[in-house]
Design an enzyme around this catalytic site. Sequence first.
Site, PDB file in Angstrom:
ATOM      1  N   LYS A   1      -2.702  14.913   9.804  1.00  0.00           N
ATOM      2  CA  LYS A   1      -3.199  13.540   9.979  1.00  0.00           C
ATOM      3  C   LYS A   1      -2.228  12.731  10.838  1.00  0.00           C
ATOM      4  O   LYS A   1      -2.624  12.077  11.800  1.00  0.00           O
ATOM      5  CB  LYS A   1      -3.409  12.853   8.614  1.00  0.00           C
ATOM      6  CG  LYS A   1      -3.828  11.395   8.787  1.00  0.00           C
ATOM      7  CD  LYS A   1      -4.062  10.650   7.489  1.00  0.00           C
ATOM      8  CE  LYS A   1      -4.329   9.163   7.797  1.00  0.00           C
ATOM      9  NZ  LYS A   1      -4.539   8.326   6.622  1.00  0.00           N
TER      10      LYS A   1
ATOM     11  N   ASN B   1       0.849  -1.188   0.000  1.00  0.00           N
ATOM     12  CA  ASN B   1       0.000   0.000   0.000  1.00  0.00           C
ATOM     13  C   ASN B   1       0.895   1.253   0.000  1.00  0.00           C
ATOM     14  O   ASN B   1       1.568   1.562   0.977  1.00  0.00           O
ATOM     15  CB  ASN B   1      -0.898  -0.052   1.251  1.00  0.00           C
ATOM     16  CG  ASN B   1      -1.840   1.126   1.359  1.00  0.00           C
ATOM     17  OD1 ASN B   1      -1.524   2.239   0.948  1.00  0.00           O
ATOM     18  ND2 ASN B   1      -3.006   0.883   1.929  1.00  0.00           N
TER      19      ASN B   1
ATOM     20  N   PHE C   1      -6.352   8.289   2.152  1.00  0.00           N
ATOM     21  CA  PHE C   1      -6.814   7.116   1.402  1.00  0.00           C
ATOM     22  C   PHE C   1      -7.933   6.425   2.199  1.00  0.00           C
ATOM     23  O   PHE C   1      -8.346   6.907   3.258  1.00  0.00           O
ATOM     24  CB  PHE C   1      -5.644   6.157   1.141  1.00  0.00           C
ATOM     25  CG  PHE C   1      -5.128   5.439   2.364  1.00  0.00           C
ATOM     26  CD1 PHE C   1      -4.318   6.094   3.279  1.00  0.00           C
ATOM     27  CD2 PHE C   1      -5.445   4.104   2.614  1.00  0.00           C
ATOM     28  CE1 PHE C   1      -3.851   5.454   4.419  1.00  0.00           C
ATOM     29  CE2 PHE C   1      -4.970   3.443   3.746  1.00  0.00           C
ATOM     30  CZ  PHE C   1      -4.169   4.124   4.652  1.00  0.00           C
ATOM     31  N   GLY C   2      -8.365   5.291   1.686  1.00  0.00           N
ATOM     32  CA  GLY C   2      -9.322   4.453   2.414  1.00  0.00           C
ATOM     33  C   GLY C   2     -10.567   5.217   2.835  1.00  0.00           C
ATOM     34  O   GLY C   2     -11.239   5.845   2.022  1.00  0.00           O
ATOM     35  N   TYR C   3     -10.867   5.166   4.124  1.00  0.00           N
ATOM     36  CA  TYR C   3     -12.090   5.771   4.667  1.00  0.00           C
ATOM     37  C   TYR C   3     -11.870   7.211   5.148  1.00  0.00           C
ATOM     38  O   TYR C   3     -12.746   7.790   5.799  1.00  0.00           O
ATOM     39  CB  TYR C   3     -12.626   4.906   5.819  1.00  0.00           C
ATOM     40  CG  TYR C   3     -12.989   3.492   5.396  1.00  0.00           C
ATOM     41  CD1 TYR C   3     -14.241   3.189   4.877  1.00  0.00           C
ATOM     42  CD2 TYR C   3     -12.060   2.452   5.501  1.00  0.00           C
ATOM     43  CE1 TYR C   3     -14.570   1.899   4.478  1.00  0.00           C
ATOM     44  CE2 TYR C   3     -12.375   1.154   5.110  1.00  0.00           C
ATOM     45  CZ  TYR C   3     -13.622   0.884   4.599  1.00  0.00           C
ATOM     46  OH  TYR C   3     -13.946  -0.394   4.203  1.00  0.00           O
TER      47      TYR C   3
ATOM     48  N   ASP D   1      -1.202  -3.495  10.416  1.00  0.00           N
ATOM     49  CA  ASP D   1      -2.530  -3.962  10.045  1.00  0.00           C
ATOM     50  C   ASP D   1      -3.496  -2.995  10.698  1.00  0.00           C
ATOM     51  O   ASP D   1      -3.375  -2.695  11.889  1.00  0.00           O
ATOM     52  CB  ASP D   1      -2.805  -5.394  10.481  1.00  0.00           C
ATOM     53  CG  ASP D   1      -4.008  -5.933   9.717  1.00  0.00           C
ATOM     54  OD1 ASP D   1      -3.915  -6.065   8.480  1.00  0.00           O
ATOM     55  OD2 ASP D   1      -5.056  -6.186  10.328  1.00  0.00           O
ATOM     56  N   SER D   2      -4.399  -2.481   9.894  1.00  0.00           N
ATOM     57  CA  SER D   2      -5.224  -1.395  10.402  1.00  0.00           C
ATOM     58  C   SER D   2      -6.639  -1.504   9.875  1.00  0.00           C
ATOM     59  O   SER D   2      -6.927  -2.299   8.980  1.00  0.00           O
ATOM     60  CB  SER D   2      -4.601  -0.055  10.012  1.00  0.00           C
ATOM     61  OG  SER D   2      -4.219  -0.069   8.656  1.00  0.00           O
TER      62      SER D   2
ATOM     63  N   HIS E   1      -4.184   7.019  14.080  1.00  0.00           N
ATOM     64  CA  HIS E   1      -3.883   5.714  14.667  1.00  0.00           C
ATOM     65  C   HIS E   1      -2.475   5.269  14.284  1.00  0.00           C
ATOM     66  O   HIS E   1      -1.696   4.835  15.117  1.00  0.00           O
ATOM     67  CB  HIS E   1      -4.937   4.713  14.177  1.00  0.00           C
ATOM     68  CG  HIS E   1      -5.166   4.746  12.691  1.00  0.00           C
ATOM     69  ND1 HIS E   1      -5.330   5.929  11.993  1.00  0.00           N
ATOM     70  CD2 HIS E   1      -5.213   3.768  11.751  1.00  0.00           C
ATOM     71  CE1 HIS E   1      -5.491   5.657  10.710  1.00  0.00           C
ATOM     72  NE2 HIS E   1      -5.424   4.350  10.545  1.00  0.00           N
ATOM     73  N   ARG E   2      -2.132   5.435  12.988  1.00  0.00           N
ATOM     74  CA  ARG E   2      -0.813   4.970  12.526  1.00  0.00           C
ATOM     75  C   ARG E   2       0.298   5.851  13.082  1.00  0.00           C
ATOM     76  O   ARG E   2       1.356   5.357  13.471  1.00  0.00           O
ATOM     77  CB  ARG E   2      -0.789   4.933  10.984  1.00  0.00           C
ATOM     78  CG  ARG E   2       0.420   4.206  10.405  1.00  0.00           C
ATOM     79  CD  ARG E   2       0.246   3.900   8.938  1.00  0.00           C
ATOM     80  NE  ARG E   2      -0.929   3.081   8.706  1.00  0.00           N
ATOM     81  CZ  ARG E   2      -2.094   3.549   8.248  1.00  0.00           C
ATOM     82  NH1 ARG E   2      -2.238   4.801   7.913  1.00  0.00           N
ATOM     83  NH2 ARG E   2      -3.128   2.734   8.105  1.00  0.00           N
TER      84      ARG E   2
HETATM   85  P1  IMP Z   1      -4.788  -3.630   5.713  1.00  0.00           P
HETATM   86  O1  IMP Z   1      -4.168  -3.184   7.001  1.00  0.00           O
HETATM   87  O2  IMP Z   1      -3.833  -3.556   4.580  1.00  0.00           O
HETATM   88  O3  IMP Z   1      -5.504  -4.931   5.861  1.00  0.00           O
HETATM   89  O4  IMP Z   1      -5.907  -2.591   5.290  1.00  0.00           O
HETATM   90  C1  IMP Z   1      -6.349  -1.603   6.105  1.00  0.00           C
HETATM   91  C2  IMP Z   1      -7.584  -0.936   5.496  1.00  0.00           C
HETATM   92  O5  IMP Z   1      -8.180  -0.141   6.535  1.00  0.00           O
HETATM   93  C3  IMP Z   1      -7.245   0.031   4.375  1.00  0.00           C
HETATM   94  O6  IMP Z   1      -7.342  -0.559   3.114  1.00  0.00           O
HETATM   95  C4  IMP Z   1      -8.301   1.116   4.557  1.00  0.00           C
HETATM   96  O7  IMP Z   1      -9.511   0.732   3.966  1.00  0.00           O
HETATM   97  C5  IMP Z   1      -8.505   1.137   6.055  1.00  0.00           C
HETATM   98  N1  IMP Z   1      -7.554   2.090   6.678  1.00  0.00           N
HETATM   99  C6  IMP Z   1      -6.466   1.804   7.436  1.00  0.00           C
HETATM  100  N2  IMP Z   1      -5.815   2.924   7.784  1.00  0.00           N
HETATM  101  C7  IMP Z   1      -6.495   3.931   7.222  1.00  0.00           C
HETATM  102  C8  IMP Z   1      -6.278   5.335   7.212  1.00  0.00           C
HETATM  103  O8  IMP Z   1      -5.300   5.886   7.744  1.00  0.00           O
HETATM  104  N3  IMP Z   1      -7.202   6.048   6.541  1.00  0.00           N
HETATM  105  C9  IMP Z   1      -8.275   5.492   5.922  1.00  0.00           C
HETATM  106  N4  IMP Z   1      -8.491   4.201   5.866  1.00  0.00           N
HETATM  107  C10 IMP Z   1      -7.608   3.409   6.523  1.00  0.00           C
END
Ligand code: IMP
Length: 199
Positions: free
Chosen positions: A174, A9, A151-153, A69-70, A179-180
């Site tokens: 951010k 990612n 990205f993501g949500y 993992d998030s 969280h990260r």
């Molecule tokens: P994984 O950890 O690669 O399984 O995926 C984590 C998923 O959680 C991402 O694809 C996003 O959909 C969501 N996610 C995790 N961290 C974030 C963030 O910082 N912003 C928005 N979405 C997040």
Amino acid sequence: MRLILASNNAHKAQEFREILSPLGIDVVTQSEAGCHFEADETGETFEENAFIKAEAAMKATGEAAVSDDSGLEVDALGGEPGVRSARYTGRHEDSDADRRAYLMKKLSGVEHRTARFVSAICCVFPNGDRIEARGECEGAIATYEAGENGFGYDAMFIPEGENRTMAQMSAEEKNAISHRGRALRKFARLLEEYTNAHK
Ligand code: IMP
């Protein structure tokens, strides 16, 4: 110090670098290290999946590897999508926008919209040692999407005490509350302690 990042990612890689590079940690993604694979996230917790990914990258490269993992936990949905955040719609080919639309629909008419982002960081060393850190960011799911960053949500998540979505914030803003960001700063402290103890 060099760490292999067990992730494909690009957004995560960028956030890892923004936070760890100033601390003298050189983050190299697994694909930059010549390893092209995706470990199966078969765990039931963020911590289990973070370990699975970091261990796979450590074994593939022979170097210390770190992973995140998030995901997003929505209280009204009993903590969903949680560890399934990246595959919430069930279709691998779907985009972040598709997943946001799916979540928005699930929450249609729901007033209580509290949620949190969670990040579990795991670093595995070739000798089997492990460092783990967790970070959380409380907030709520907006009834609209706004912002182009992140990205993501991010475009539908409003952190506690804010009136903008995470996608309306700069990278620095951010990282300061995410969280990260929280998990990575905790991880950096533990890594420093570990390296000092193993000099
Ligand atoms: P994984 O950890 O690669 O399984 O995926 C984590 C998923 O959680 C991402 O694809 C996003 O959909 C969501 N996610 C995790 N961290 C974030 C963030 O910082 N912003 C928005 N979405 C997040």
